[in-house]
Design a protein around this motif. Structure first.
Motif, PDB file in Angstrom:
ATOM      1  N   ALA A 214       0.826  -1.212   0.000  1.00  0.00           N
ATOM      2  CA  ALA A 214       0.000   0.000   0.000  1.00  0.00           C
ATOM      3  C   ALA A 214       0.860   1.262   0.000  1.00  0.00           C
ATOM      4  N   THR A 215       1.923   1.261   0.800  1.00  0.00           N
ATOM      5  CA  THR A 215       2.797   2.442   0.866  1.00  0.00           C
ATOM      6  C   THR A 215       3.466   2.695  -0.468  1.00  0.00           C
ATOM      7  N   ALA A 216       3.920   1.633  -1.111  1.00  0.00           N
ATOM      8  CA  ALA A 216       4.553   1.786  -2.420  1.00  0.00           C
ATOM      9  C   ALA A 216       3.559   2.285  -3.460  1.00  0.00           C
ATOM     10  N   LYS A 217       2.323   1.792  -3.369  1.00  0.00           N
ATOM     11  CA  LYS A 217       1.305   2.208  -4.328  1.00  0.00           C
ATOM     12  C   LYS A 217       0.986   3.694  -4.188  1.00  0.00           C
ATOM     13  N   THR A 218       0.772   4.144  -2.960  1.00  0.00           N
ATOM     14  CA  THR A 218       0.442   5.556  -2.771  1.00  0.00           C
ATOM     15  C   THR A 218       1.631   6.454  -3.111  1.00  0.00           C
ATOM     16  N   ALA A 219       2.844   5.973  -2.876  1.00  0.00           N
ATOM     17  CA  ALA A 219       4.036   6.754  -3.250  1.00  0.00           C
ATOM     18  C   ALA A 219       4.126   6.898  -4.766  1.00  0.00           C
ATOM     19  N   ALA A 220       3.816   5.823  -5.472  1.00  0.00           N
ATOM     20  CA  ALA A 220       3.830   5.887  -6.936  1.00  0.00           C
ATOM     21  C   ALA A 220       2.770   6.853  -7.449  1.00  0.00           C
ATOM     22  N   MET A 221       1.593   6.842  -6.808  1.00  0.00           N
ATOM     23  CA  MET A 221       0.540   7.769  -7.202  1.00  0.00           C
ATOM     24  C   MET A 221       0.958   9.210  -6.922  1.00  0.00           C
ATOM     25  N   ALA A 222       1.568   9.436  -5.768  1.00  0.00           N
ATOM     26  CA  ALA A 222       1.982  10.787  -5.376  1.00  0.00           C
ATOM     27  C   ALA A 222       3.050  11.351  -6.302  1.00  0.00           C
ATOM     28  N   ALA A 223       3.774  10.467  -6.990  1.00  0.00           N
ATOM     29  CA  ALA A 223       4.810  10.929  -7.915  1.00  0.00           C
ATOM     30  C   ALA A 223       4.216  11.677  -9.103  1.00  0.00           C
ATOM     31  N   HIS A 224       2.913  11.452  -9.364  1.00  0.00           N
ATOM     32  CA  HIS A 224       2.227  12.175 -10.432  1.00  0.00           C
ATOM     33  C   HIS A 224       1.597  13.435  -9.839  1.00  0.00           C
ATOM     34  N   ALA A 225       2.449  14.318  -9.372  1.00  0.00           N
ATOM     35  CA  ALA A 225       1.993  15.458  -8.567  1.00  0.00           C
ATOM     36  C   ALA A 225       1.070  16.408  -9.324  1.00  0.00           C
ATOM     37  N   THR A 226       1.174  16.477 -10.648  1.00  0.00           N
ATOM     38  CA  THR A 226       0.319  17.383 -11.407  1.00  0.00           C
ATOM     39  C   THR A 226      -1.062  16.793 -11.656  1.00  0.00           C
ATOM     40  N   GLN A 227      -1.234  15.506 -11.366  1.00  0.00           N
ATOM     41  CA  GLN A 227      -2.505  14.848 -11.640  1.00  0.00           C
ATOM     42  C   GLN A 227      -3.217  14.351 -10.381  1.00  0.00           C
ATOM     43  N   VAL A 228      -2.444  14.009  -9.366  1.00  0.00           N
ATOM     44  CA  VAL A 228      -3.007  13.339  -8.195  1.00  0.00           C
ATOM     45  C   VAL A 228      -2.491  13.978  -6.907  1.00  0.00           C
ATOM     46  N   GLU A 229      -3.384  14.167  -5.942  1.00  0.00           N
ATOM     47  CA  GLU A 229      -2.988  14.554  -4.591  1.00  0.00           C
ATOM     48  C   GLU A 229      -3.357  13.409  -3.657  1.00  0.00           C
ATOM     49  N   VAL A 230      -2.345  12.816  -3.028  1.00  0.00           N
ATOM     50  CA  VAL A 230      -2.568  11.697  -2.119  1.00  0.00           C
ATOM     51  C   VAL A 230      -2.626  12.222  -0.697  1.00  0.00           C
TER      52      VAL A 230
END
Length: 204
Positions: free
Chosen positions: A137-153
């Motif tokens: 889960a931590t790795a998944k949310t970190a990967a999502m957060a890397a798309h900072a212009t599209q996603v806010e985690v």
């Protein structure tokens, strides 16, 4: 890389760009993927459903290209044993949104999205496989957060995020799939490779 352009959301001017993925010739684009399939020789392929999850033109085209590439690869000598589409069981999504509404006062988002905003939600009976990814889960949310212009985690381990509309959605740590082609290895699979055994290359 760079062969196709982003098609934008459905109905936008980007759809008309002759270089966008949405307008790519299906057999030409699928041919590129078929080359990869013939090189890698996968047993399993995962793609979007025919609506691209939520109707994005590039995702719909990705579905079409993937399914056509499987056909082309089979004709050229390699059959992909199983094809899966990404899914979310309706009852799982409903429960996740119920928890999200309870958590909203402590989250950085004011409102929640709607169930219809979640890609691939279907009747539970259509889901044939589930993969528990809780440990990642931590790795998944970190990967999502890397798309900072599209996603806010959401911070501090809260399993939710928001797109540019700032409407909160749950992060699902279990991944769900529908078997679209091939034979199931079990009534409810917990391994996408269930029933396939050892690849021929490894056996030899």
């Amino acid at each position: 890389p760079g062969r196709y352009r982003d098609s934008g959301m459905m109905g936008t001017a980007d759809n008309d760009d002759p270089h966008c993925f949405w307008r790519a010739d299906l057999d030409e684009a699928a041919g590129h993927l078929a080359e990869v399939i013939l090189e890698i020789r996968p047993q399993v392929l995962v793609t979007y459903d025919d609506n691209g999850g939520y109707g994005h033109p590039d995702h719909i085209q990705a579905h079409r290209v993937a399914m056509r590439a499987v056909e082309l690869a089979a004709g050229a000598g390699h059959r992909v044993a199983k094809v899966y589409w990404n899914r979310v069981p309706r009852t799982v999504a409903e429960a996740a949104f119920a928890r999200l509404h309870e958590d909203l006062p402590g989250l950085p988002f004011e409102k929640a999205a709607a169930l219809g905003d979640v890609p691939g939600v279907v009747d539970d009976r259509r889901v044939t496989a589930e993969i528990d990814g809780t440990a990642y889960a931590t790795a998944k949310t970190a990967a999502m957060a890397a798309h900072a212009t599209q996603v806010e985690v959401a911070p501090h381990g809260a399993l939710c995020f928001a797109l540019s509309n700032e409407l909160a959605q749950p992060v699902f740590v279990t991944e769900y799939y529908e078997l679209a082609a091939g034979e199931p290895g079990a009534a409810r699979e917990t391994d996408l490779f269930a029933g396939l055994g050892v690849p021929m290359e490894e056996a030899s």
